[in-house]
Design an enzyme around this catalytic site. Sequence first.
Site, PDB file in Angstrom:
ATOM      1  N   CYS A  70       7.945 -44.957  34.093  1.00 46.39           N
ATOM      2  CA  CYS A  70       8.536 -44.543  32.816  1.00 46.39           C
ATOM      3  C   CYS A  70       7.672 -45.068  31.688  1.00 46.39           C
ATOM      4  O   CYS A  70       7.409 -46.277  31.617  1.00 46.39           O
ATOM      5  CB  CYS A  70       9.960 -45.085  32.709  1.00 46.39           C
ATOM      6  SG  CYS A  70      10.761 -44.834  31.103  1.00 46.39           S
ATOM      7  N   CYS A 177       5.200 -38.337  28.932  1.00 49.78           N
ATOM      8  CA  CYS A 177       6.482 -38.750  29.499  1.00 49.78           C
ATOM      9  C   CYS A 177       6.453 -38.347  30.962  1.00 49.78           C
ATOM     10  O   CYS A 177       6.058 -37.225  31.290  1.00 49.78           O
ATOM     11  CB  CYS A 177       7.653 -38.089  28.769  1.00 49.78           C
ATOM     12  SG  CYS A 177       9.268 -38.318  29.554  1.00 49.78           S
TER      13      CYS A 177
END
Length: 261
Positions: A70, A177
Site C-alpha cells: 500500500c 496506488c
Amino acid sequence: MKIALMDSGIGLLAATAAVRRLRPDADLVLSLDPDGMPWGPRTPQDLTRRALAVAEAAAAHGPDALIIGCNTATVHALSTLRDHLEPALPVIGTVPAIKPAAAGGGPFAIWATPATTGSPYQRNLIDEFADGVPVTEVPCHGLAEAVEHADEAAITAAVAAAAALTPEDVTTVVLGCTHYELVAERIRAAVQRPGFPPLVLHGSAGAVAAQALRRLGEPATRRSAADGGLTVLLSGREGALPAAALAYEEGRLLQAVTPAH
C-alpha cells in the site's frame, strides 16, 4: 520461505501475484484490515496504529519478510513498522515508480489517490527523480474504492474521469496506488491516444517483490511447482480472500492455494 503482505484491502493482490510468480514455492500470509478500511481518510497516527496491528498479526505467523502492499501505508507507517519489526523481520515498502518513468524522458503522469496527489511525499519524489521532465499529477477520485469493491460501473467512470485529466502528449503513466495495478489494462485503453506510441505503464508490484527477495538473499526466479501455501488474515482473524478479489486475475491466481504451513 514465507512472505507476508499487508494492506487495508485487496490492493496487495498485485504484489502478492508478483511474489507468487517469482517464487511459487513460497508460503504467503496476507494480512488485511476490513474492520479499519479504508485507511486513506484516517489521520497519519490512526493509520499507523492500524497498520502496526495488521503487521503484528502477520508477524505472528513467522514470515521471513513483510511487504507493505500500500502506498499510503508506506508513506505514513514504514518507519514505525521498521522500528518495531526490524532487524528480525525485514519490512519492504511500496514507492511509486517515478524514477523509471522519468528515465524514459518523455512527459508522464502519476495517477494517485487525491490524498497522495500534490502531497509533500509525492512532490519530493518528483523533485528527486524527475527534474526537468514534464510531470502531471492526476487525482483519481473513487478509483481505489471502486477497485476494492470490484464495482465495474464505478471503475469505468473513475478511469474515464482520470483519463480526461491526463494530457494528450503523455507517453507514460505511473500507477501510484497499488489498487490501480489490478485494472492496468483498462487504464491503458482509456489513456492511449490514436497515432501515438504504445503507452508505458509503471507499477510497483514487480519491483517490490524482487526487492523482498533481495533483502532475503534469495534468487528472484525459481523453477518449481506452485506448492506454496496461503493464509489470509482479516483484522487479525484467519479467513478467506474477499469475494471481490476473485474479480481480478491476481486474485484468481491465489484461489486454489492451500493454507500455509
